[in-house]
Design a protein around this motif. Structure first.
Motif, PDB file in Angstrom:
ATOM      1  N   GLU A   1      -0.096  -0.170 -14.557  1.00  0.00           N
ATOM      2  CA  GLU A   1       1.305  -0.267 -14.122  1.00  0.00           C
ATOM      3  C   GLU A   1       1.445  -1.296 -13.002  1.00  0.00           C
ATOM      4  OE1 GLU A   1       2.936   4.272 -14.992  1.00  0.00           O
ATOM      5  OE2 GLU A   1       1.969   3.821 -13.078  1.00  0.00           O
ATOM      6  N   ALA A   2       0.516  -1.257 -12.054  1.00  0.00           N
ATOM      7  CA  ALA A   2       0.585  -2.170 -10.906  1.00  0.00           C
ATOM      8  C   ALA A   2       0.527  -3.631 -11.353  1.00  0.00           C
ATOM      9  CB  ALA A   2      -0.546  -1.861  -9.926  1.00  0.00           C
ATOM     10  N   GLN A   3      -0.306  -3.927 -12.364  1.00  0.00           N
ATOM     11  CA  GLN A   3      -0.410  -5.293 -12.872  1.00  0.00           C
ATOM     12  C   GLN A   3       0.921  -5.812 -13.388  1.00  0.00           C
ATOM     13  OE1 GLN A   3      -3.621  -4.996 -15.774  1.00  0.00           O
ATOM     14  NE2 GLN A   3      -4.821  -6.432 -14.543  1.00  0.00           N
ATOM     15  N   GLN A   4       1.689  -4.954 -14.027  1.00  0.00           N
ATOM     16  CA  GLN A   4       2.990  -5.358 -14.570  1.00  0.00           C
ATOM     17  C   GLN A   4       4.090  -5.235 -13.521  1.00  0.00           C
ATOM     18  OE1 GLN A   4       2.826  -2.521 -17.893  1.00  0.00           O
ATOM     19  NE2 GLN A   4       2.886  -4.285 -19.277  1.00  0.00           N
ATOM     20  N   PHE A   5       3.962  -4.240 -12.648  1.00  0.00           N
ATOM     21  CA  PHE A   5       4.987  -3.920 -11.666  1.00  0.00           C
ATOM     22  C   PHE A   5       5.133  -4.991 -10.588  1.00  0.00           C
ATOM     23  CE2 PHE A   5       5.946  -2.170  -7.463  1.00  0.00           C
ATOM     24  CZ  PHE A   5       7.144  -1.536  -7.684  1.00  0.00           C
ATOM     25  N   TRP A   6       4.015  -5.386  -9.949  1.00  0.00           N
ATOM     26  CA  TRP A   6       4.104  -6.242  -8.764  1.00  0.00           C
ATOM     27  C   TRP A   6       4.709  -7.618  -9.016  1.00  0.00           C
ATOM     28  CZ3 TRP A   6       4.828  -4.081  -4.485  1.00  0.00           C
ATOM     29  CH2 TRP A   6       4.266  -2.841  -4.197  1.00  0.00           C
TER      30      TRP A   6
ATOM     31  N   PHE B   1      16.889  -5.594 -11.774  1.00  0.00           N
ATOM     32  CA  PHE B   1      15.554  -5.151 -11.378  1.00  0.00           C
ATOM     33  C   PHE B   1      15.232  -3.772 -11.953  1.00  0.00           C
ATOM     34  CE2 PHE B   1      13.078  -2.639  -8.260  1.00  0.00           C
ATOM     35  CZ  PHE B   1      11.844  -3.242  -8.465  1.00  0.00           C
ATOM     36  N   ILE B   2      16.157  -2.847 -11.816  1.00  0.00           N
ATOM     37  CA  ILE B   2      15.908  -1.498 -12.340  1.00  0.00           C
ATOM     38  C   ILE B   2      15.740  -1.547 -13.854  1.00  0.00           C
ATOM     39  CG2 ILE B   2      16.938   0.796 -12.680  1.00  0.00           C
ATOM     40  CD1 ILE B   2      17.898   0.626  -9.757  1.00  0.00           C
ATOM     41  N   GLY B   3      16.537  -2.346 -14.523  1.00  0.00           N
ATOM     42  CA  GLY B   3      16.385  -2.503 -15.972  1.00  0.00           C
ATOM     43  C   GLY B   3      15.016  -3.060 -16.339  1.00  0.00           C
ATOM     44  N   ASP B   4      14.556  -4.062 -15.571  1.00  0.00           N
ATOM     45  CA  ASP B   4      13.254  -4.677 -15.849  1.00  0.00           C
ATOM     46  C   ASP B   4      12.101  -3.729 -15.519  1.00  0.00           C
ATOM     47  OD1 ASP B   4      14.563  -6.972 -16.617  1.00  0.00           O
ATOM     48  OD2 ASP B   4      14.168  -8.058 -14.746  1.00  0.00           O
ATOM     49  N   ILE B   5      12.214  -3.042 -14.403  1.00  0.00           N
ATOM     50  CA  ILE B   5      11.110  -2.206 -13.930  1.00  0.00           C
ATOM     51  C   ILE B   5      10.958  -0.946 -14.783  1.00  0.00           C
ATOM     52  CG2 ILE B   5      12.042  -0.658 -12.144  1.00  0.00           C
ATOM     53  CD1 ILE B   5       9.183  -3.107 -11.634  1.00  0.00           C
TER      54      ILE B   5
ATOM     55  N   ALA C   1       0.832  -1.206   0.000  1.00  0.00           N
ATOM     56  CA  ALA C   1       0.000   0.000   0.000  1.00  0.00           C
ATOM     57  C   ALA C   1       0.864   1.252   0.000  1.00  0.00           C
ATOM     58  CB  ALA C   1      -0.928  -0.007   1.209  1.00  0.00           C
ATOM     59  N   PHE C   2       1.915   1.249   0.805  1.00  0.00           N
ATOM     60  CA  PHE C   2       2.816   2.398   0.918  1.00  0.00           C
ATOM     61  C   PHE C   2       3.467   2.695  -0.429  1.00  0.00           C
ATOM     62  CE2 PHE C   2       6.769   4.546   2.072  1.00  0.00           C
ATOM     63  CZ  PHE C   2       6.365   5.420   3.064  1.00  0.00           C
ATOM     64  N   ILE C   3       4.018   1.662  -1.058  1.00  0.00           N
ATOM     65  CA  ILE C   3       4.705   1.843  -2.340  1.00  0.00           C
ATOM     66  C   ILE C   3       3.707   2.274  -3.418  1.00  0.00           C
ATOM     67  CG2 ILE C   3       5.862   0.590  -4.220  1.00  0.00           C
ATOM     68  CD1 ILE C   3       7.431  -0.918  -2.029  1.00  0.00           C
ATOM     69  N   THR C   4       2.558   1.621  -3.462  1.00  0.00           N
ATOM     70  CA  THR C   4       1.551   1.968  -4.470  1.00  0.00           C
ATOM     71  C   THR C   4       1.173   3.439  -4.368  1.00  0.00           C
ATOM     72  OG1 THR C   4       0.698  -0.291  -4.497  1.00  0.00           O
ATOM     73  CG2 THR C   4      -0.755   1.419  -5.357  1.00  0.00           C
ATOM     74  N   GLU C   5       0.970   3.904  -3.130  1.00  0.00           N
ATOM     75  CA  GLU C   5       0.587   5.301  -2.930  1.00  0.00           C
ATOM     76  C   GLU C   5       1.733   6.255  -3.264  1.00  0.00           C
ATOM     77  OE1 GLU C   5      -0.327   8.407   0.664  1.00  0.00           O
ATOM     78  OE2 GLU C   5      -0.776   6.302   1.025  1.00  0.00           O
ATOM     79  N   LYS C   6       2.911   5.989  -2.742  1.00  0.00           N
ATOM     80  CA  LYS C   6       4.039   6.906  -2.915  1.00  0.00           C
ATOM     81  C   LYS C   6       4.519   6.976  -4.364  1.00  0.00           C
ATOM     82  CE  LYS C   6       4.422   8.173   1.369  1.00  0.00           C
ATOM     83  NZ  LYS C   6       4.117   9.515   1.812  1.00  0.00           N
ATOM     84  N   VAL C   7       4.452   5.863  -5.064  1.00  0.00           N
ATOM     85  CA  VAL C   7       4.912   5.824  -6.454  1.00  0.00           C
ATOM     86  C   VAL C   7       3.806   6.316  -7.391  1.00  0.00           C
ATOM     87  CG1 VAL C   7       5.772   4.326  -8.306  1.00  0.00           C
ATOM     88  CG2 VAL C   7       6.599   4.019  -5.970  1.00  0.00           C
TER      89      VAL C   7
END
Length: 146
Positions: A46-51, A108-112, A34-40
């Protein structure tokens, strides 16, 4: 000294994370999501691909932390009595694990970056740090340390 502090913090958070069993650990993970979703500011797309990418990365890091703890707990407490060869091997193993963590972070950074814009990647990095600080502060308050 400056490079040792993040390693120590990561080790402490990892240790705390491992000790947080069952419902407490699940609650921390839920709060972190929840914290990351809100802050980002992730959109639902995006969330579907991100998580899935994020969770896989967390699993890789947890595996590395587990191996670091095994090395540290089993041998570093006996560092005074280790031979030079054993000390070299332990140090090389720890450096190898640090390198593995660094490579995992770069991957990870490359993928994200493929699923969220660079600005949100930076917000993610900040959100993770902020969450760790908040978690540590909460833990310290509960233990009466601040």
């Amino acid at each position: 000294m400056s490079k040792k502090i993040p390693i120590l913090i990561a080790f402490l958070i990892g240790t705390f994370w491992m000790q947080a069993q069952g419902p407490v650990r699940d609650r921390i993970k839920t709060l972190k999501v929840a914290f990351i979703t809100e802050k980002v500011g992730l959109t639902s797309k995006e969330a579907q691909q991100f998580w899935p990418i994020y969770n896989e990365h967390e699993d890789v890091l947890e595996n590395i932390r587990r191996r670091e703890r095994a090395e540290l707990q089993s041998k570093i407490s006996m560092a005074q009595g280790l031979s030079d060869a054993d000390s070299e091997e332990l140090l090389n193993n720890l450096l190898s694990l640090q390198n593995e963590r660094h490579n995992a972070e770069q991957q990870f950074i490359g993928d994200i970056r493929k699923v969220i814009p660079a600005k949100k990647v930076l917000l993610l990095i900040k959100a993770e740090e902020d969450f760790k600080k908040q978690l540590l502060q909460t833990y310290q308050k509960r233990r009466g340390g601040g």
